[in-house]
Design a protein around this motif. Structure first.
Motif, PDB file in Angstrom:
ATOM      1  N   CYS A  28     -21.824   4.123  10.400  1.00  0.00           N
ATOM      2  CA  CYS A  28     -20.738   3.382  11.176  1.00  0.00           C
ATOM      3  C   CYS A  28     -19.563   4.102  11.506  1.00  0.00           C
ATOM      4  O   CYS A  28     -19.166   4.663  10.480  1.00  0.00           O
ATOM      5  CB  CYS A  28     -20.377   1.997  10.403  1.00  0.00           C
ATOM      6  SG  CYS A  28     -19.246   1.122  11.369  1.00  0.00           S
ATOM      7  N   GLU A  60     -29.166  -4.655   8.224  1.00  0.00           N
ATOM      8  CA  GLU A  60     -29.616  -3.354   8.343  1.00  0.00           C
ATOM      9  C   GLU A  60     -31.158  -2.809   7.897  1.00  0.00           C
ATOM     10  O   GLU A  60     -31.906  -2.395   8.306  1.00  0.00           O
ATOM     11  CB  GLU A  60     -28.738  -2.383   8.207  1.00  0.00           C
ATOM     12  CG  GLU A  60     -27.373  -2.386   8.818  1.00  0.00           C
ATOM     13  CD  GLU A  60     -26.566  -3.430   8.383  1.00  0.00           C
ATOM     14  OE1 GLU A  60     -26.687  -3.911   7.215  1.00  0.00           O
ATOM     15  OE2 GLU A  60     -25.471  -3.854   9.153  1.00  0.00           O
ATOM     16  N   CYS A 104     -19.859   2.464   5.238  1.00  0.00           N
ATOM     17  CA  CYS A 104     -21.237   2.409   5.659  1.00  0.00           C
ATOM     18  C   CYS A 104     -21.559   3.801   6.486  1.00  0.00           C
ATOM     19  O   CYS A 104     -20.832   4.389   7.086  1.00  0.00           O
ATOM     20  CB  CYS A 104     -21.643   1.530   6.501  1.00  0.00           C
ATOM     21  SG  CYS A 104     -21.300  -0.153   5.540  1.00  0.00           S
ATOM     22  N   ARG A 129     -16.360   3.322   9.300  1.00  0.00           N
ATOM     23  CA  ARG A 129     -16.176   3.512   7.967  1.00  0.00           C
ATOM     24  C   ARG A 129     -14.817   3.912   7.193  1.00  0.00           C
ATOM     25  O   ARG A 129     -14.384   4.869   8.401  1.00  0.00           O
ATOM     26  CB  ARG A 129     -17.540   4.466   7.507  1.00  0.00           C
ATOM     27  CG  ARG A 129     -17.260   5.624   7.840  1.00  0.00           C
ATOM     28  CD  ARG A 129     -18.727   6.570   7.404  1.00  0.00           C
ATOM     29  NE  ARG A 129     -18.590   8.029   7.886  1.00  0.00           N
ATOM     30  CZ  ARG A 129     -18.614   8.349   9.236  1.00  0.00           C
ATOM     31  NH1 ARG A 129     -19.072   7.394  10.256  1.00  0.00           N
ATOM     32  NH2 ARG A 129     -18.537   9.828   9.484  1.00  0.00           N
TER      33      ARG A 129
END
Ligand code: SF4
Length: 172
Positions: free
Chosen positions: A58, A150, A55, A61
């Motif tokens: 993030c 999200e 992601c 990740r």
């Protein structure tokens, strides 16, 4: 490597905050449960920061090479949960990236032991799993599953979370 959990020693934050209002930031507010006139704070054990996802927003990740990765073995997680209970917590949250080293068998066994030995409420925050996995975890006693959401825009969702789709998230 399911079942094999090399770990890097790291402190686990289980200290009860002296002032919950100061110790949490706005993004943490969903961690709180309003009950009568008081807040209930769960003990949070972040037991793995490995993740198969990538992601864009993030730090965990997969392609982030700057992050030192760790995993905590189930026995250590159980010990941390026991420590939390001894310090007065009765609710625990187990959190990780999407880490296949923790199979549903491992997770279910862990939840079952926490319920049987410690009688704590258990919330899980482990990313996307199958419907069968959610059912299995519920059946062994998990009380809640936290899935962060999200965006409701399918195109943005697919861009931010490569390899996943909003449709699949909603179906499971
Ligand atoms: S699945 Fe969760 S932990 Fe993994 S990279 Fe995405 S937001 Fe981060």
């Amino acid at each position: 490597m399911p079942g094999d959990f090399p770990t890097i020693p790291r402190p686990i934050l289980l200290k009860k905050p002296t002032n919950p209002v100061q110790s949490i930031g706005l993004p943490d507010i969903p961690r709180l449960t309003r009950k009568k006139s008081s807040y209930i704070l769960p003990g949070i054990i972040e037991f793995s920061n490995y993740c198969v996802r990538n992601c864009l927003y993030c730090g965990l990740r997969r392609d982030n090479r700057l992050l030192t990765r760790y995993r905590i073995a189930p026995e250590e997680i159980l010990a941390a949960a026991r420590q939390a209970r001894d310090e007065g917590y009765w609710r625990i949250m187990l959190q990780s990236g999407e880490d296949p080293a923790y199979t549903v068998d491992v997770l279910a066994g862990l939840v079952q032991r926490i319920k049987e030995k410690l009688d704590m409420a258990v919330t899980l925050s482990l990313g996307d799993h199958s419907r069968d996995d959610y059912r299995r975890l519920r059946d062994v006693g998990a009380n809640r599953y936290l899935l962060k959401h999200e965006t409701a825009d399918p195109a943005l969702f697919a861009r931010l979370r490569p390899g996943t789709t909003l449709e699949r998230r909603l179906l499971t």
